[in-house]
Design a protein around this motif. Structure first.
Motif, mmCIF file in Angstrom:
data_model
loop_
_atom_site.group_PDB
_atom_site.id
_atom_site.type_symbol
_atom_site.label_atom_id
_atom_site.label_comp_id
_atom_site.label_asym_id
_atom_site.label_seq_id
_atom_site.Cartn_x
_atom_site.Cartn_y
_atom_site.Cartn_z
ATOM 1 N N GLU A 450 -11.788 51.198 -22.172
ATOM 2 C CA GLU A 450 -11.871 49.741 -21.991
ATOM 3 C C GLU A 450 -11.857 49.342 -20.525
ATOM 4 O O GLU A 450 -11.253 50.027 -19.696
ATOM 5 N N PHE A 451 -12.493 48.211 -20.250
ATOM 6 C CA PHE A 451 -12.545 47.666 -18.884
ATOM 7 C C PHE A 451 -11.339 46.751 -18.700
ATOM 8 O O PHE A 451 -11.312 45.639 -19.217
ATOM 9 N N LYS A 452 -10.344 47.252 -17.981
ATOM 10 C CA LYS A 452 -9.099 46.487 -17.817
ATOM 11 C C LYS A 452 -8.646 46.540 -16.366
ATOM 12 O O LYS A 452 -7.845 47.412 -15.997
ATOM 13 N N PRO A 453 -9.130 45.644 -15.525
ATOM 14 C CA PRO A 453 -8.745 45.682 -14.099
ATOM 15 C C PRO A 453 -7.235 45.615 -13.902
ATOM 16 O O PRO A 453 -6.712 46.146 -12.928
ATOM 17 N N GLU A 454 -6.531 44.995 -14.846
ATOM 18 C CA GLU A 454 -5.069 44.839 -14.728
ATOM 19 C C GLU A 454 -4.371 46.179 -14.556
ATOM 20 O O GLU A 454 -3.289 46.245 -13.984
ATOM 21 N N ARG A 455 -4.976 47.247 -15.065
ATOM 22 C CA ARG A 455 -4.279 48.540 -14.989
ATOM 23 C C ARG A 455 -4.071 48.989 -13.536
ATOM 24 O O ARG A 455 -3.330 49.902 -13.270
ATOM 25 N N TRP A 456 -4.790 48.336 -12.605
ATOM 26 C CA TRP A 456 -4.715 48.718 -11.198
ATOM 27 C C TRP A 456 -3.690 47.894 -10.420
ATOM 28 O O TRP A 456 -3.548 48.074 -9.202
ATOM 29 N N ILE A 457 -3.014 46.950 -11.100
ATOM 30 C CA ILE A 457 -2.138 46.044 -10.351
ATOM 31 C C ILE A 457 -0.683 46.247 -10.763
ATOM 32 O O ILE A 457 -0.363 46.278 -11.953
ATOM 33 N N THR A 458 0.192 46.389 -9.759
ATOM 34 C CA THR A 458 1.619 46.570 -10.051
ATOM 35 C C THR A 458 2.229 45.227 -10.448
ATOM 36 O O THR A 458 1.599 44.166 -10.275
ATOM 37 N N GLU A 459 3.471 45.282 -10.934
ATOM 38 C CA GLU A 459 4.156 44.025 -11.299
ATOM 39 C C GLU A 459 4.320 43.123 -10.095
ATOM 40 O O GLU A 459 4.374 41.906 -10.198
#
Ligand code: HEM
Length: 536
Positions: A450-459
């Motif tokens: 899946e295309f999930k840019p969020e996986r690249w961003i920390t809390e």
């Protein structure tokens, strides 16, 4: 002459017949497969012909097929060609193997003669070279030139100038006409003009209303296609075809002629221009009057003119040619396909698009802008986009799923044992499947596809720095891509400017598919239409 005598006198004839039979077999099976509504994706090892029929059957979708095979087989598998063909590859998408091959034991895993032959169009370039002195000096020199403030300044200015003066007005015309457009073609043309401006100091005008055929651009694409065929065939087979000038090798010969003509002509004219200007006074790259005239070719020629003192890196125009072809091959399509896949993913994920627009609008506001309601278009320089973490995440996620260079080949020098326990003999070919590395559930979890840019961003809202064995789009180890910074900067600046000013609607039912080339083009293009976000 009877059959026995003929085969003894003409082994190449036998090979040609064998090739034809395999292609005929594949043709029949594909015909049957399409009649049955699809073809199988398994990797079957048959007597005599080995896995070649499986490979050829899946050549049209080789990257997705290989990723599936690797997922099913725990990320590493052997691929064997016909008996006695010498075609034995170890395919892997395992980051532990990538680390071992490209870093831990990098001196034992080289490109080798076999790949230098396959990568013939780039000649004796950095990409195709092993860890010798010439590679080291050329790599250092290229990095030094690209890190010079003059080059970086010039590169930023050139990108800005071409985005503002060419790309955005061109997209505006397309939006006004409302016709269907192939965005991949547009972006490919634009990045070609950008690469030629940056590397050669000339704009070849490939992005213009009549969509001209640029022979050099066509030739590079043709050569890339034939390189994949060379990978897929036993070496003797494609060499025979080259000798006979038939099939794909005929295309390669024609492409090489066009590439050589283009590059040598530009080397000669750059030298003439430098002599005429009398500017070649030292070995430093110089800035032109408008600050936009610094180009790599000039830097290399200056270096060549300093010859002896610099260890004769470019002792001949042939080595200059190889490096310039390599820069175009390595820098052009990689960047254009990154932006194309990104454009498609963003257009088909409205929530991602909305977040990018929000982030860009805050840059415009911080800059005192009015969100596009002014006569010109909003052009973003990479310097202004430092805070755009979400856009960075989108770029990384795009490159994870669509590695622009999907295969990275190495050849074992001595016997070795990989972390997986596989024993490799001298001469074994190892193919790091960068496309598959980004898609393995083992590497990225259940949602790997899946295309999930969020996986690249920390809390905390920071970009996650994945190691280069797992996020493998730029390779890893001492041979890691030296244009990474330039590639990322161009992708970010161009994508931001295009997305902010124009909405792209993908044509109904259109789904771009990865081509089987060495570069991950969309084989059926990126069809759709454009709309101005801030109609004027
Ligand atoms: C998004 C854009 C790009 C991607 C994804 C990319 C990817 C890669 C990959 C996978 C490699 C092989 C690394 C290895 O063997 O481990 C490579 C090598 C290389 N790239 Fe890039 N590249 C990009 C842009 C560029 C640009 C813009 C340039 C030139 C300015 C460039 C120049 C090179 C060169 C010269 C090498 C050979 C390095 C060596 O063998 O020592 N690349 N690139």
């Amino acid at each position: 002459m009877d059959a026995v005598h003929f085969s003894a006198a003409h082994p190449e004839g036998l090979l040609a017949i064998a090739t034809s039979l395999v292609f005929f077999f594949v043709f029949l099976v594909r015909l049957k497969g399409s009649a049955m509504g699809g073809i199988r994706s398994s990797l079957v090892d048959l007597p005599v012909v080995g896995m070649l029929p499986s490979i050829l059957l899946n050549l049209h979708r080789v990257h997705d097929w290989a990723a599936k095979v690797l997922e099913d087989r725990g990320c590493t598998t052997w691929v064997r060609g016909p008996w006695l063909s010498g075609m034995v590859y170890l395919f892997t998408s395992d980051p532990a193997v990538a680390k071992y091959v490209t870093s831990t034991r990098y001196k034992n895993f080289v490109r080798g003669t076999r790949f230098r032959e396959i990568l013939e169009p780039v000649g004796n370039s950095i990409l195709a070279s092993d860890f010798n002195e010439s590679w080291r000096v050329r790599r250092r020199l290229t990095l030094d030139l690209m890190h010079q403030p003059e080059f970086q300044h010039s590169h930023r200015r050139t990108t800005h100038r071409l985005v503002e003066g060419k790309l955005l007005p061109f997209l505006a015309d397309l939006a006004r006409q409302g016709d269907a457009v192939d965005m991949q073609d547009v972006l490919q043309r634009f990045t070609f003009d950008l690469v030629c401006s940056t590397f050669f100091g000339v704009d070849l005008g490939s992005l213009s209303a009549d969509f001209p055929t640029v022979p050099f651009a066509r030739a590079v694409s043709d050569a890339e296609e034939v390189i994949v065929v060379r990978f897929a065939l036993p070496p003797a087979w494609w060499k025979l075809m080259r000798w006979l000038r038939i099939g794909p090798e005929r295309k390669m010969a024609a492409a090489m002629r066009v590439i050589d003509e283009f590059i040598y002509q530009h080397i000669a004219s750059k030298k003439a221009e430098l002599c005429k200007d009398g500017r070649r006074t030292d070995n430093k790259t110089q800035v032109g009057e408008d600050g936009a005239a610094v180009d790599l070719l000039r830097g290399f020629i200056d270096h060549q003119s300093a010859g002896e003192a610099k260890g004769r890196t470019f002792e001949s125009d042939r080595s200059l040619r190889d490096t310039m072809v390599e820069m175009v091959v390595a820098g052009w399509h990689t960047t254009s396909v990154s932006i194309s896949w990104l454009y498609w993913l963003v257009a088909t994920h409205p929530s991602v698009e909305a977040r990018i627009l929000e982030e860009l609008a805050s840059v415009v506001r911080a800059d005192g802008g009015d969100g596009g309601r002014h006569p010109g278009y909003t052009v973003f320089d990479v310097d202004e986009l430092h805070g755009c973490v979400y856009l960075d995440a989108v770029i990384h996620e795009t490159l994870r799923l669509f590695a622009p260079l999907p295969l990275n080949p190495f050849c074992a020098v001595e016997k070795d044992v990989l972390p997986t326990g596989e024993v490799v003999k001298p001469g074994t070919i190892i193919l790091l499947d960068l496309y598959a590395v980004g898609r393995m559930e083992k590497n990225w979890g259940k949602d790997a596809g899946e295309f999930k840019p969020e996986r690249w961003i920390t809390e905390e809202g920071k970009l996650i720095e994945e190691n280069s064995y797992k996020f493998a789009a730029f390779g890893s180890g001492p041979k890691m891509c030296l244009g990474r910074r330039v590639g990322l900067a161009v992708t970010k600046a161009v994508a931001a400017s295009a997305i902010y000013n124009f909405r792209f609607n993908v044509a109904e039912g259109h789904r771009p598919l990865p081509s089987s080339s060495v570069v991950l083009h969309m084989k059926n293009g990126l069809m759709g239409s454009l709309r101005e976000r801030f109609p004027r």
